[in-house]
Design a protein around this motif. Sequence first.
Motif, PDB file in Angstrom:
ATOM      1  N   CYS A   7       0.135  -4.083  -0.145  1.00 16.58           N
ATOM      2  CA  CYS A   7      -0.032  -2.674  -0.516  1.00 16.58           C
ATOM      3  C   CYS A   7       1.080  -1.818   0.086  1.00 16.58           C
ATOM      4  CB  CYS A   7      -1.386  -2.216   0.010  1.00 16.58           C
ATOM      5  SG  CYS A   7      -1.732  -0.480  -0.267  1.00 16.58           S
ATOM      6  N   THR A   8       1.628  -0.907  -0.732  1.00 23.19           N
ATOM      7  CA  THR A   8       2.662   0.013  -0.242  1.00 23.19           C
ATOM      8  C   THR A   8       2.048   1.308   0.272  1.00 23.19           C
ATOM      9  OG1 THR A   8       2.939   1.040  -2.397  1.00 23.19           O
ATOM     10  CG2 THR A   8       4.325  -0.866  -1.931  1.00 23.19           C
ATOM     11  N   GLN A   9       0.739   1.436   0.148  1.00 23.52           N
ATOM     12  CA  GLN A   9      -0.002   2.624   0.584  1.00 23.52           C
ATOM     13  C   GLN A   9       0.468   3.899  -0.134  1.00 23.52           C
ATOM     14  OE1 GLN A   9      -1.058   2.945   4.728  1.00 23.52           O
ATOM     15  NE2 GLN A   9      -0.568   0.809   5.120  1.00 23.52           N
ATOM     16  N   CYS A  10       0.871   3.739  -1.397  1.00 25.37           N
ATOM     17  CA  CYS A  10       1.314   4.917  -2.154  1.00 25.37           C
ATOM     18  C   CYS A  10       0.145   5.832  -2.489  1.00 25.37           C
ATOM     19  CB  CYS A  10       2.026   4.493  -3.435  1.00 25.37           C
ATOM     20  SG  CYS A  10       0.920   3.767  -4.673  1.00 25.37           S
ATOM     21  N   GLY A  11      -1.060   5.287  -2.492  1.00 24.36           N
ATOM     22  CA  GLY A  11      -2.246   6.127  -2.690  1.00 24.36           C
ATOM     23  C   GLY A  11      -2.605   6.402  -4.142  1.00 24.36           C
ATOM     24  N   GLU A  12      -1.875   5.816  -5.095  1.00 26.18           N
ATOM     25  CA  GLU A  12      -2.178   6.079  -6.509  1.00 26.18           C
ATOM     26  C   GLU A  12      -3.577   5.582  -6.891  1.00 26.18           C
ATOM     27  OE1 GLU A  12      -0.411   7.643  -8.870  1.00 26.18           O
ATOM     28  OE2 GLU A  12       1.368   8.043  -7.656  1.00 26.18           O
ATOM     29  N   ALA A  32       2.042   0.033  -8.463  1.00 24.46           N
ATOM     30  CA  ALA A  32       3.437  -0.295  -8.789  1.00 24.46           C
ATOM     31  C   ALA A  32       3.674  -1.797  -8.675  1.00 24.46           C
ATOM     32  CB  ALA A  32       4.381   0.459  -7.860  1.00 24.46           C
ATOM     33  N   ARG A  33       2.951  -2.442  -7.775  1.00 21.20           N
ATOM     34  CA  ARG A  33       3.117  -3.892  -7.613  1.00 21.20           C
ATOM     35  C   ARG A  33       2.112  -4.690  -8.425  1.00 21.20           C
ATOM     36  NH1 ARG A  33       4.770  -4.274  -1.176  1.00 21.20           N
ATOM     37  NH2 ARG A  33       6.975  -4.396  -1.597  1.00 21.20           N
ATOM     38  N   LYS A  56      -6.747   0.966  -1.508  1.00 20.86           N
ATOM     39  CA  LYS A  56      -5.727   0.947  -0.442  1.00 20.86           C
ATOM     40  C   LYS A  56      -6.361   0.601   0.902  1.00 20.86           C
ATOM     41  CE  LYS A  56      -4.427   4.883   1.538  1.00 20.86           C
ATOM     42  NZ  LYS A  56      -3.743   6.153   1.820  1.00 20.86           N
ATOM     43  N   GLY A  57      -7.448   1.294   1.240  1.00 21.73           N
ATOM     44  CA  GLY A  57      -8.114   1.053   2.518  1.00 21.73           C
ATOM     45  C   GLY A  57      -8.589  -0.383   2.639  1.00 21.73           C
ATOM     46  N   LYS A  58      -9.148  -0.884   1.546  1.00 27.99           N
ATOM     47  CA  LYS A  58      -9.650  -2.265   1.592  1.00 27.99           C
ATOM     48  C   LYS A  58      -8.502  -3.259   1.717  1.00 27.99           C
ATOM     49  CE  LYS A  58     -13.591  -0.819  -1.092  1.00 27.99           C
ATOM     50  NZ  LYS A  58     -13.961  -0.520  -2.467  1.00 27.99           N
ATOM     51  N   ALA A  78       7.848   0.658 -10.497  1.00 26.91           N
ATOM     52  CA  ALA A  78       7.314  -0.712 -10.553  1.00 26.91           C
ATOM     53  C   ALA A  78       8.418  -1.706 -10.908  1.00 26.91           C
ATOM     54  CB  ALA A  78       6.183  -0.791 -11.572  1.00 26.91           C
ATOM     55  N   LEU A 116      -6.389   5.846  -5.253  1.00 31.63           N
ATOM     56  CA  LEU A 116      -7.554   6.640  -4.823  1.00 31.63           C
ATOM     57  C   LEU A 116      -8.197   7.349  -6.008  1.00 31.63           C
ATOM     58  CD1 LEU A 116      -6.260   6.136  -1.991  1.00 31.63           C
ATOM     59  CD2 LEU A 116      -7.083   8.396  -1.346  1.00 31.63           C
ATOM     60  N   ASN A 117      -7.348   7.986  -6.794  1.00 29.76           N
ATOM     61  CA  ASN A 117      -7.887   8.828  -7.868  1.00 29.76           C
ATOM     62  C   ASN A 117      -8.603   8.053  -8.956  1.00 29.76           C
ATOM     63  OD1 ASN A 117      -7.747  11.523  -7.544  1.00 29.76           O
ATOM     64  ND2 ASN A 117      -6.425  11.861  -9.317  1.00 29.76           N
ATOM     65  N   ALA A 132      -1.735  11.216  -6.575  1.00 34.09           N
ATOM     66  CA  ALA A 132      -2.097  10.576  -5.308  1.00 34.09           C
ATOM     67  C   ALA A 132      -2.189  11.561  -4.156  1.00 34.09           C
ATOM     68  CB  ALA A 132      -1.075   9.492  -4.969  1.00 34.09           C
ATOM     69  N   GLU A 186     -10.885   7.298   2.754  1.00 34.20           N
ATOM     70  CA  GLU A 186      -9.877   6.294   2.386  1.00 34.20           C
ATOM     71  C   GLU A 186     -10.355   4.857   2.565  1.00 34.20           C
ATOM     72  OE1 GLU A 186      -5.713   7.060   3.616  1.00 34.20           O
ATOM     73  OE2 GLU A 186      -6.430   9.030   4.185  1.00 34.20           O
ATOM     74  N   TYR A 237     -14.258   5.019  -4.499  1.00 32.81           N
ATOM     75  CA  TYR A 237     -13.687   6.087  -3.665  1.00 32.81           C
ATOM     76  C   TYR A 237     -14.259   7.452  -4.081  1.00 32.81           C
ATOM     77  CZ  TYR A 237     -10.629   9.676  -1.927  1.00 32.81           C
ATOM     78  OH  TYR A 237     -10.179  10.833  -1.328  1.00 32.81           O
ATOM     79  N   ILE A 288      -7.336   1.795   9.167  1.00 35.21           N
ATOM     80  CA  ILE A 288      -6.901   2.262   7.842  1.00 35.21           C
ATOM     81  C   ILE A 288      -6.127   3.577   7.945  1.00 35.21           C
ATOM     82  CG2 ILE A 288      -7.820   3.193   5.657  1.00 35.21           C
ATOM     83  CD1 ILE A 288     -10.038   0.980   5.999  1.00 35.21           C
ATOM     84  N   TYR A 289      -6.454   4.368   8.946  1.00 32.51           N
ATOM     85  CA  TYR A 289      -5.814   5.680   9.109  1.00 32.51           C
ATOM     86  C   TYR A 289      -4.649   5.615  10.107  1.00 32.51           C
ATOM     87  CZ  TYR A 289      -9.798   7.478   6.521  1.00 32.51           C
ATOM     88  OH  TYR A 289     -10.733   7.729   5.546  1.00 32.51           O
TER      89      TYR A 289
END
Lengths: 377, 457
Positions: A5-10, A68-69, A29-31, B329, A12-13, B141, A24, A18, B32-33
Motif C-alpha cells: 500500500c502507498t497509503q494514498c488514501g483513495e 494505483a497498484r 489502507k488501515g487493514k 498507475a 477510504l471514500n 482522498a 482509518e 469505512y 495505522i496512524y
Amino acid sequence: MKRGCTQCGECLNVCPVYQQYKREQYSPKGKRILMEPIDNGDSPLPWERVKFLSRLCAGCGRCKDVCARKLSTADLLADVRSTHPHWTQYMWELWISHMGPFWPALGFFASLTPDAVTPGPLRSSLAMAKALPAPKEGKPWVVLKKNPAVTVDPTPVVVFAGCTANNARPLWRAKTEKLLKAWGYTALDSSSFVCCGGTLHHAGQYKAMHAMQEKNTAVWKELGRPRIAAFCASCHHSLAEYAEKVLQGEDAALWKKSLTPLSTLLAGAQAEITPDKPAEYGYHHPCHWGANGDRDQPFLADIVPGLKKGADVCCGMGGVLKMTDPDLSMRMADACLASFPSSARDILTGCSGCAMQLSAAAPKGTSVHHWLDVVSV
Amino acid sequence: MSYATELTEAHKTFLKDALGEGVNFEPEVTQIYSSDASLRTGKVFAVIWPANTEQVRKVMAWADAECVVIHPRGRGTSLSGGCVPTVPGIVLSTLGMDRILDISITDFVAEVEPGVCTATFQSECEKLGVFYPPDPASGKATSIGGNVSTCAGGLKAVKYGVTRDYVLGCDVVLPGGGLLKLGGRTHKDVIGLDMTRFMAGSEGTLGILTRLILKLLPKPESSASVLAGYPSLDAALISMGKVFAAGILPTAVEFMNETVLDILRQTGEIPWPETVNSLLLFQVDGCKETLPLEVARLGRQLDDSLWQTQGVGAAEENKLWAYRRRISAGSYVLGPDRIGGDMAVPRGQLLAAVRRFEEIAHNNGKRLIAFGHAGDGNIHANLHYDASDPDDKRRTEKTHHELDDAVLEFGGSISGEHGGGCLKDVGRQLGEAEHAMMRQIRKVFDPKGILNPNKGY
C-alpha cells in the motif's frame, strides 16, 4: 512487480465499511498496514491483536478499482484468514456446501420467530434467514420478446444459476431457461454445477473453493465447453477469475469468451410494459460488476424507461460480514436502501446476493427484486 | 523542549474522560496512524477523534500543560510526511468532525468541519448550484482541513487559484485551549491582520482548525476539454504560450512529457498517432451559449498540434481526463517504488526546468516522469525505481535531491502543493531572516512547540 500500500488514501471514500465507522483502521489502507506484514510473516503485532479487522470486509472490490497498484484488500484479507482459520469459517463452508437444500425450511422456521422475542444480537441474522424462503411470485410487468432482426449465436448455452438461486430462488433459473428457449438458444442441463466458490474465497476456505472450481470447470468441459449464462453479478465476478486462476491455455481463453451475462444474451429485446409497472423504481448496481462493467443496467435502461440508479452504495452482503458481523452487514444494507430517492420504493438489481440482502433489510413498503422477477416471456 | 516520553495512567484517564469512545491506545490502531503517504513512520501514544471544538479545547489545554506532543491529521495522505509523528505523541484525527454545517446560496459561503472529504463537499455544493473550485487531483482522498493546512492547489488553480483564496475564516484552537475565531462570512474584510491566511499552508503548526468558512462561486454552466498532441514537449509548451497570449484563461492546462507518453503507450490503448510524444490537456468553462466559441478560439491557437480531440460535458470530458488519471498507475512499469516531487517554477521557465530535470535524471541513469499543471508551472517530477536494488535506490534519491537544487536555479519553489512536511529542507529556499521570523511567529501561537514539531519550516 507489485509492492504494498502507498497509503494514498483513495480507498477510504469507496469502502463501505469505512463509511460506517469513519476511522482509518476500518479502511482498506488501515487493514493493509496491519495485514501486509502478517501476510509476509514479519508483523510486529500478533494475529490475535489484528484478527478482528481482518473480518470486516464486504469483498466489494471497490478498493482495487481505485488503487494505483490495483491491490485487492479483499484478496489479502482472504489470504490471511486462510492461514489463520476461525471456527466461523468452517461454519460458513458447511452452510454453503452442505446446507443449501435446507435454507428455505430454516427460513420458514425463522419466520415463525417474532422480532419481539429475538435477542438483539440475533436480529440481523434472523432477518436474513426470513428472506430465504421464496416469496409469493409477484406479477411481472415487463413482457420480453426477441427482436426478430437479431441473429442468435447457435453455440449451446448452459445456465450458471449459483447457490442462492438453486436453493432459495429456483424461479430465477427456470425463467432464465424459458427466456433462452424463447430466444432460440440451445440450453443444456445445468444441474451439475455447484456454487461458484466466491463466498468461500472470502471466507478463506480455499480447499473447498478449489473443489468447487474444479467441479464447475469439469462440468463445463463435459458439456462440450458451451457458453455460460450468468444472471448474478457476484457469480459472474467469481467465474471470471477461473480464467486466470483455475484454467490454463486455450481452455482459459475459451472460458473467458464463454462466460456471458444473461442480459447480453438477451440484447436487443423488445419490451412491452404492462399497467402493473410501479410508478417509479430504482436500480441497485452490484459492486461485483466493477465501477464501469455493469452489463445489466444498460439492458434494463433499454427495455424500461425511467430507470433511477441508486447512489451506488454497497449492500453489505459480500465478503465474510454475514458470519463475522451480521449487524454491520445489515447497517450497510440500511444505508444502501436509504440512498434511493424516497419515491423509488421498488428496487431492481442483477445479483442474487444483493437481492437477498436488500430484501431482508427492506422496510415495509419497499420491495427489492432480481430483475428476473419482473420480466416474463 | 522536553516533551512527555510516554502517557501515564493519569494521562490516559484524562483522555478517556474527555473523549469517551474517541480515544484509542491499542497498538493495532496506533500503528495505522504512525505514517502517511510518505511511508515514513513515527511513534504514536494514542489516537484521538474529537467530536467538537470543546473537546479539542480540553485536549489542547491538557497537552500544553503536560507537554504532550499533538500531531494533527486529516486523512493521512501527505506525501511530504506532514502527518508523521517526528516526536512521539498523540495523533489528533479530524475524521470525527466531518459535518457540512452550511452551504449558503445567497452568501456564497460554506461552513464545514475539517474532516469533510473534499470531493464530498464539492459534490454537495454542486447539487445546490454553487462551486468550490480548489480541486487537488487527490480530492476524493483528502479532507478540507488537510487541504487548508497544506494550501492545496490542484488542476483548476490556473484560473481559480488555490485553497487559501477560498478560506474566508476559521476557528482555531491553540495550544493551551484558547479559541481564535478568524475572519468571517464576508468576501471582503480588511480589518486587522489577515491571520486566516496564516492558517492556510501552516501545516498544523499554529493551531487545530475546527471550523472553516469557505468562499463559493456560482457553478459554471458547462465545460469542455481539449486534448492536443505534439511531437515534443517543446512544441506543446510553445502552443500553450500562444493560448495565454491570445487572452484565453483556461480552467486547467495539464502537460505530459515524452516519458509519460511512453508509459501511456505501454499501459493501454491510445487514440493519438505514433508521432505524438507530448500532450496538453485543456479545460475551459462558461455558459452554454459562449462555451463553443471559447472552444473554437482555443482550437485556433492549437493549430500547430499534430492531433486534437474534444469533449463537451462531464461524460465526454472524463474520457479525455482518463489519460491523465492513468499516469499514476501506469508509471509503475518503470519500477515498483516511487519518489515524487512537486516543484513549481515561473510559468515561462517550465520547459527549461523540465529539460534540466530530465538531464539530471539521465545523468543518474534515470527517466523523469514529468507532468502536471502547466498553467501554474507546477511540475510533478516522479522517479520510479526498485527499492530492493541498492544502486537504483541510491541513484534515485540522489536525483531527487539534485532536482530540489535545480528548481531554485529557476527561481522556483521546492514544493508547489505537497508542503514541506518533514522531508523538505525548506532552509534551502527560505532566507535566513525570513525563516527565523516564521519560527518566531510559530512560537507566538505555540510557545512550547507541542504542535507538529519538526514540520513545515
